[in-house]
Design a protein around this motif. Structure first.
Motif, PDB file in Angstrom:
ATOM      1  N   GLN A  18       0.882  -1.165   0.000  1.00 11.78           N
ATOM      2  CA  GLN A  18       0.000   0.000   0.000  1.00 11.78           C
ATOM      3  C   GLN A  18       0.920   1.217   0.000  1.00 11.78           C
ATOM      4  N   ILE A  19       0.660   2.142  -0.912  1.00 12.37           N
ATOM      5  CA  ILE A  19       1.495   3.331  -1.010  1.00 12.37           C
ATOM      6  C   ILE A  19       0.614   4.561  -0.854  1.00 12.37           C
ATOM      7  N   ASP A  20       0.950   5.399   0.112  1.00 16.88           N
ATOM      8  CA  ASP A  20       0.199   6.618   0.381  1.00 16.88           C
ATOM      9  C   ASP A  20       1.125   7.815   0.259  1.00 16.88           C
ATOM     10  N   LYS A  21       0.599   8.879  -0.315  1.00 18.01           N
ATOM     11  CA  LYS A  21       1.357  10.125  -0.400  1.00 18.01           C
ATOM     12  C   LYS A  21       1.677  10.590   1.013  1.00 18.01           C
ATOM     13  N   GLN A  22       2.885  11.074   1.212  1.00 20.84           N
ATOM     14  CA  GLN A  22       3.301  11.561   2.523  1.00 20.84           C
ATOM     15  C   GLN A  22       2.872  13.019   2.661  1.00 20.84           C
ATOM     16  N   SER A  23       2.241  13.349   3.776  1.00 16.94           N
ATOM     17  CA  SER A  23       1.803  14.721   4.010  1.00 16.94           C
ATOM     18  C   SER A  23       2.997  15.604   4.374  1.00 16.94           C
ATOM     19  N   LEU A  27       3.114  12.365   7.666  1.00 19.85           N
ATOM     20  CA  LEU A  27       2.082  11.376   7.966  1.00 19.85           C
ATOM     21  C   LEU A  27       1.482  10.838   6.669  1.00 19.85           C
ATOM     22  N   ARG A  28       0.710   9.735   6.791  1.00 22.88           N
ATOM     23  CA  ARG A  28       0.009   9.198   5.626  1.00 22.88           C
ATOM     24  C   ARG A  28      -1.061  10.189   5.198  1.00 22.88           C
ATOM     25  N   ALA A  29      -1.132  10.421   3.898  1.00 19.32           N
ATOM     26  CA  ALA A  29      -2.162  11.301   3.362  1.00 19.32           C
ATOM     27  C   ALA A  29      -3.032  10.462   2.420  1.00 19.32           C
ATOM     28  N   LYS A  30      -3.105  10.815   1.177  1.00 22.64           N
ATOM     29  CA  LYS A  30      -3.965  10.160   0.207  1.00 22.64           C
ATOM     30  C   LYS A  30      -3.292   8.933  -0.414  1.00 22.64           C
ATOM     31  N   ILE A  61       4.977   3.652   2.715  1.00 21.74           N
ATOM     32  CA  ILE A  61       4.790   2.355   2.071  1.00 21.74           C
ATOM     33  C   ILE A  61       4.570   1.292   3.144  1.00 21.74           C
ATOM     34  N   LYS A  62       3.515   0.518   2.976  1.00 21.54           N
ATOM     35  CA  LYS A  62       3.243  -0.612   3.871  1.00 21.54           C
ATOM     36  C   LYS A  62       3.471  -1.883   3.060  1.00 21.54           C
ATOM     37  N   ILE A  63       4.402  -2.716   3.529  1.00 20.13           N
ATOM     38  CA  ILE A  63       4.717  -3.989   2.881  1.00 20.13           C
ATOM     39  C   ILE A  63       4.036  -5.078   3.701  1.00 20.13           C
ATOM     40  N   ILE A  64       3.128  -5.804   3.058  1.00 20.01           N
ATOM     41  CA  ILE A  64       2.328  -6.808   3.758  1.00 20.01           C
ATOM     42  C   ILE A  64       2.679  -8.180   3.194  1.00 20.01           C
ATOM     43  N   THR A  65       3.280  -9.010   4.033  1.00 12.84           N
ATOM     44  CA  THR A  65       3.638 -10.373   3.632  1.00 12.84           C
ATOM     45  C   THR A  65       2.859 -11.356   4.494  1.00 12.84           C
TER      46      THR A  65
END
Length: 125
Positions: A18-23, A27-30, A61-65
């Motif tokens: 999951q990739i989110d724009k950094q504010s 912090l995680r934004a959109k 970036i959230k890496i989910i395994t």
């Protein structure tokens, strides 16, 4: 990346990101929407997305395994190229460099890098 890579790239049978724009405040934004992981290393990853990403932009970036708990890292887009798909619209192939990561996450990625059997483990995630 010019020259030799710092770390070996590898693929995981069961992994999503999951990739989110950094504010502005880090912090995680959109969310950038649907993203497909191409490959991964201790120092970065390559992904496909329908969203254009600009070199120099920073993302959460959230890496989910299915092997380790989710890993949250900060990454920076190093390059992004428009690709033409056969069965779908255009998409972007982008390379990220990890700029901030907890030591235990780095250790987890090193385990995955060095153990092909561990990378082949499959379970639903």
């Amino acid at each position: 990346m010019a020259g030799k890579r710092r770390n070996k790239r590898f693929q995981l049978r069961s992994c999503r990101i999951q990739i989110d724009k950094q504010s502005f405040f880090g912090l995680r934004a959109k969310s950038i929407g649907k993203v497909v992981l191409v490959n991964l290393s201790v120092s970065g990853l390559q992904a496909l997305s329908s969203t254009q990403l600009n070199p120099g932009d920073k993302y959460k970036i959230k890496i989910i395994t299915n092997i380790f708990p989710p890993m949250d890292v900060d990454g920076e887009v190093m390059w992004s190229k428009l690709q033409k798909g056969k069965n779908f619209e255009n998409y972007y192939r982008s390379g990220f460099s990890f700029i901030k990561m907890a030591d235990n996450y780095k250790a987890n990625l090193k385990k995955l890098e060095s153990d092909p059997m561990l990378r082949e483990v499959t379970r639903s995630i």
